[in-house]
Scaffold this active site. Sequence first.
Site, PDB file in Angstrom:
ATOM      1  N   LYS A 116       1.508   0.906  -5.781  1.00 43.53           N
ATOM      2  CA  LYS A 116       0.664   0.765  -4.575  1.00 43.53           C
ATOM      3  C   LYS A 116       0.909   1.872  -3.568  1.00 43.53           C
ATOM      4  O   LYS A 116       1.079   1.633  -2.366  1.00 43.53           O
ATOM      5  CB  LYS A 116       0.874  -0.610  -3.939  1.00 43.53           C
ATOM      6  CG  LYS A 116       0.429  -1.771  -4.840  1.00 43.53           C
ATOM      7  CD  LYS A 116       0.552  -3.103  -4.129  1.00 43.53           C
ATOM      8  CE  LYS A 116       0.049  -4.248  -4.996  1.00 43.53           C
ATOM      9  NZ  LYS A 116       0.948  -4.532  -6.130  1.00 43.53           N
ATOM     10  N   ARG A 117       0.869   3.104  -4.047  1.00 41.74           N
ATOM     11  CA  ARG A 117       1.074   4.239  -3.159  1.00 41.74           C
ATOM     12  C   ARG A 117      -0.221   4.565  -2.416  1.00 41.74           C
ATOM     13  O   ARG A 117      -1.318   4.332  -2.903  1.00 41.74           O
ATOM     14  CB  ARG A 117       1.546   5.452  -3.946  1.00 41.74           C
ATOM     15  CG  ARG A 117       2.892   5.274  -4.648  1.00 41.74           C
ATOM     16  CD  ARG A 117       3.984   4.910  -3.663  1.00 41.74           C
ATOM     17  NE  ARG A 117       5.311   5.009  -4.260  1.00 41.74           N
ATOM     18  CZ  ARG A 117       6.216   4.044  -4.243  1.00 41.74           C
ATOM     19  NH1 ARG A 117       5.937   2.892  -3.686  1.00 41.74           N
ATOM     20  NH2 ARG A 117       7.398   4.221  -4.782  1.00 41.74           N
TER      21      ARG A 117
END
Length: 327
Positions: A105-106
């Site tokens: 979840k960058r």
Amino acid sequence: MIQKLIENIKKTNAPIVVGLDPMLGYIPEHIKKAAFAECGETLEGAAEAVWQFNRKIIDAVYDLIPAVKPQIAMYEQFGLPGLTVFKKTIDYCKEKNLVVIGDVKRGDIGSTSAAYAAAHLGRVTVGTQQLTPFGEDFATVNPYLGTDGIQPFLDVCREEKKGIFILVKTSNPSSGEFQDRRFMGSAGSDALVHGEEGANGSDSRTLYEMVGEKVAEWADSCMGETYSYVGAVVGATYPEVGKVLRRVMPKSYILVPGYGAQGGTAADLAPYFNEDGLGAIVNSSRGIIAAYKQEKYASFGPEHFAEASRAAVVDMIEDIDRALAGR
């Protein structure tokens, strides 16, 4: 890599991904006891317990499934030893020919986003060497910062033939606080509205629809053979939303969390799939890796936790098969 994911799904007839999200509370006592005896009650000991737990589950289920999804936070919590096990888990899964979706979840901008993309999907230059840091096949990405945050991932996807899954409608209960807000007007001039329709009865769009439209645009710019390298995350807990977003993003694979422990059922899943029976892959994490704790699989006991995980995978495959056959 999207093509390998599709081929693995066809080969196993199992559009599912096992979430390797180990918490110490999921790990049987005999595994922890052995790890702590070797490494002490330390971060190294915790990481060793996670590694032994993961390895046994992977060995038990790899022939049944196309992909795994390790959630990096479950490894980061144990510091550098945990990240070492994250990498060991990725490498071991790839040895088993599994597609690896890094649930990281960058989301950032510019050089920071480019560094994230290189770390998880690409390579870094060290002197004369091109080195692979983590080496996942896909990564999950947060689109909140817009195209600035996504473009570096698209560039790496094209270069490395890898993929991303962009968060569109997440499975958590409070996701609607932002994602369900409605807007009206043309792109670039949207105004927030508070009803199902905008002023004068005109249609409005939710934020998740607007994000889905951008995903479709990014997907068109980064195509594989039949599906894009750019996929989407849409929770199983909102099947009506899944139906809408399947139409909005026809070329994107949808990663579907929320099945099982979060309340999503197999009957909710049909709208996420295309007519070709492809287009979606359904995640289950603790429902599989901690199956031995469920009443249904309690007879396996902690000593045979991996066999319980295999039984849970078989049941999930059959559950989804029935749901898709009846749609």
